[in-house]
Design a protein around this motif. Sequence first.
Motif, PDB file in Angstrom:
ATOM      1  N   GLN A 155       0.822  -1.202   0.000  1.00 16.99           N
ATOM      2  CA  GLN A 155       0.000   0.000   0.000  1.00 16.99           C
ATOM      3  C   GLN A 155       0.861   1.258   0.000  1.00 16.99           C
ATOM      4  OE1 GLN A 155      -3.539   0.150   2.372  1.00 16.99           O
ATOM      5  NE2 GLN A 155      -3.580  -2.061   2.607  1.00 16.99           N
ATOM      6  N   ALA A 156       2.002   1.208   0.634  1.00 14.21           N
ATOM      7  CA  ALA A 156       2.923   2.343   0.583  1.00 14.21           C
ATOM      8  C   ALA A 156       3.403   2.567  -0.854  1.00 14.21           C
ATOM      9  CB  ALA A 156       4.113   2.104   1.513  1.00 14.21           C
ATOM     10  N   MET A 157       3.721   1.476  -1.559  1.00 11.77           N
ATOM     11  CA  MET A 157       4.130   1.593  -2.956  1.00 11.77           C
ATOM     12  C   MET A 157       2.988   2.132  -3.817  1.00 11.77           C
ATOM     13  SD  MET A 157       6.301  -1.954  -3.400  1.00 11.77           S
ATOM     14  CE  MET A 157       6.530  -1.698  -5.150  1.00 11.77           C
ATOM     15  N   LEU A 158       1.767   1.682  -3.527  1.00 12.56           N
ATOM     16  CA  LEU A 158       0.610   2.151  -4.288  1.00 12.56           C
ATOM     17  C   LEU A 158       0.409   3.647  -4.084  1.00 12.56           C
ATOM     18  CD1 LEU A 158      -1.863   1.583  -6.059  1.00 12.56           C
ATOM     19  CD2 LEU A 158      -3.124   1.023  -3.954  1.00 12.56           C
ATOM     20  N   ALA A 159       0.547   4.115  -2.841  1.00 12.56           N
ATOM     21  CA  ALA A 159       0.396   5.544  -2.575  1.00 12.56           C
ATOM     22  C   ALA A 159       1.444   6.345  -3.347  1.00 12.56           C
ATOM     23  CB  ALA A 159       0.507   5.819  -1.077  1.00 12.56           C
ATOM     24  N   GLY A 160       2.684   5.869  -3.321  1.00 12.03           N
ATOM     25  CA  GLY A 160       3.737   6.568  -4.058  1.00 12.03           C
ATOM     26  C   GLY A 160       3.496   6.577  -5.550  1.00 12.03           C
ATOM     27  N   LEU A 161       3.032   5.425  -6.084  1.00 10.73           N
ATOM     28  CA  LEU A 161       2.759   5.323  -7.512  1.00 10.73           C
ATOM     29  C   LEU A 161       1.653   6.293  -7.933  1.00 10.73           C
ATOM     30  CD1 LEU A 161       3.045   3.819 -10.258  1.00 10.73           C
ATOM     31  CD2 LEU A 161       1.312   2.228  -9.419  1.00 10.73           C
ATOM     32  N   LEU A 162       0.565   6.324  -7.178  1.00 12.08           N
ATOM     33  CA  LEU A 162      -0.564   7.162  -7.545  1.00 12.08           C
ATOM     34  C   LEU A 162      -0.239   8.645  -7.424  1.00 12.08           C
ATOM     35  CD1 LEU A 162      -3.383   5.096  -5.801  1.00 12.08           C
ATOM     36  CD2 LEU A 162      -3.018   5.328  -8.263  1.00 12.08           C
ATOM     37  N   LEU A 163       0.465   9.018  -6.362  1.00 14.74           N
ATOM     38  CA  LEU A 163       0.817  10.427  -6.179  1.00 14.74           C
ATOM     39  C   LEU A 163       1.785  10.907  -7.253  1.00 14.74           C
ATOM     40  CD1 LEU A 163       1.188  10.650  -2.304  1.00 14.74           C
ATOM     41  CD2 LEU A 163      -0.508  11.825  -3.713  1.00 14.74           C
ATOM     42  N   ALA A 164       2.783  10.075  -7.561  1.00 15.93           N
ATOM     43  CA  ALA A 164       3.738  10.458  -8.603  1.00 15.93           C
ATOM     44  C   ALA A 164       3.058  10.515  -9.966  1.00 15.93           C
ATOM     45  CB  ALA A 164       4.907   9.475  -8.625  1.00 15.93           C
ATOM     46  N   ALA A 165       2.111   9.601 -10.205  1.00 23.12           N
ATOM     47  CA  ALA A 165       1.372   9.629 -11.464  1.00 23.12           C
ATOM     48  C   ALA A 165       0.527  10.893 -11.573  1.00 23.12           C
ATOM     49  CB  ALA A 165       0.487   8.384 -11.585  1.00 23.12           C
TER      50      ALA A 165
END
Length: 482
Positions: A155-165
């Motif tokens: 979920q931490a990776m998902l948050a980073g992915l979505l925010l950077a996207a």
Amino acid sequence: MRLPRPPVALALLIVILVALAWLRGLDHDESQYVAAARLTAGGLLPYRDYAYLQTPLQPLAFAPLAWVSGDWAWPALRVANALLAALAVAATWRAIRVAGVEARTATLCAALFATCDILLFSGGTARNDALPAALLACAMVPMLRADRGAGSRGQAMLAGLLLAAAAAAKISYALPAAAYGIYALTAPRHRPAWVLVGALPPIALVAWLAALSPAGFVFGTLAFPAQAPAEFYAATGRAWKLSLAAKAVDVAKFLALGPALLALAMVALRRQRRPTLLGWLAMAGLISALLPAPTWRQYLLPALPPLFVLLALRWQALAPGRAWQAALAGFAAIGLIPSIVAAASGSGMARAHEETARLAGSGRSGVVATLSPQFLPAAMTPDARFATGPFYFRSTGLVTDEAPLHLVSRPRLAEAFAAQPPAAILVGGEGRWTSGDGALDAALEEWAVSRGWRRIGDGRFRLYAPPQATAATPALPSISPR
């Protein structure tokens, strides 16, 4: 009052947003986004092959849709944004629930978010606002889970992915993304290292495209937004639009077209002993809206998802009285008015596609120079030098050497066409009926007429073909102004 179940409410919201997107009047702001998606669908890349005045994710993400849609590319992109706006509301509802708010309050606050003109405008046009807003709203779910101690590496990776996207789709979302990164560093339960890992793919994508054309990337994402408004408003005698007083009025006005201004006041009245994650995100979103001059309504969208989660938390902790609830309902009604007015003609995308179909009926194909690439049918490819629609063309001194950046400004039109003439020129889509400036189209038309190009069509749209092509040029179906 009994509220509809969340799936029913979401289905109703989708129907309303798609209908508004279909009916909303035409706006030349959409030109560059439709052109970018179509050019990318044809194999070109932003910055390297055409100028793009934003960070690059949206044309890459929407290119397949533009390719599949053909002549219907513009309506399809509007519908996609309507669906993304619905996703932003649904994800905000889910984030409210993850934050620990009961279902009824979550539905009420998500519904209030959906009535904001800021969101309705962003979801009703083919701009680049709905995609990053949906990504930010979705990112709040894993962020809030982590904040409540229920996160994980994934979920931490998902948050980073979505925010950077989100930042890769619109640069103003970089500030909320950075705010979360700083917050995560102060709270180890958010696993900041894994957030960074998740953010790497969008960062790498942007870095790759920037490396292909560093000058094009810097101009599109930094230089043009910083310089063009001052030049434009000075040239039109409206330099006052860039003042702090005008900004304050605009921000208050846009927030008041819907319950966002009242929500901000209610949240501010509930003092927190220390800044919360949602507080950081909302503040970063507001700052990102205040940095450009002038501030337009869509710039405030990054602040709204966290703001309405904060409103829900405040509502659950201390339910607003009847006066507050009546005020929220009143502002919600006000927020709907601009969209109702904009859709009143009932012919937005129907009118646009009618014009596109008539152009397709001319039988012509090839590269077409136009300030209104959103109207072009699939057989006509936008001239990459006009991918920004009227927005760079109307400038006068932003770039010294335009050719390497795939740009053409009005003063250098003759020089650019002498070096590389287009297969055809289309005028008629830049004018008051699309919130544009007809004088810009007149410059293209004057160039074509002065060089003996043949005019095809006598209505609103005029297609010009070079003299050597006149013998075999079919007639353009009549397009009557409306």
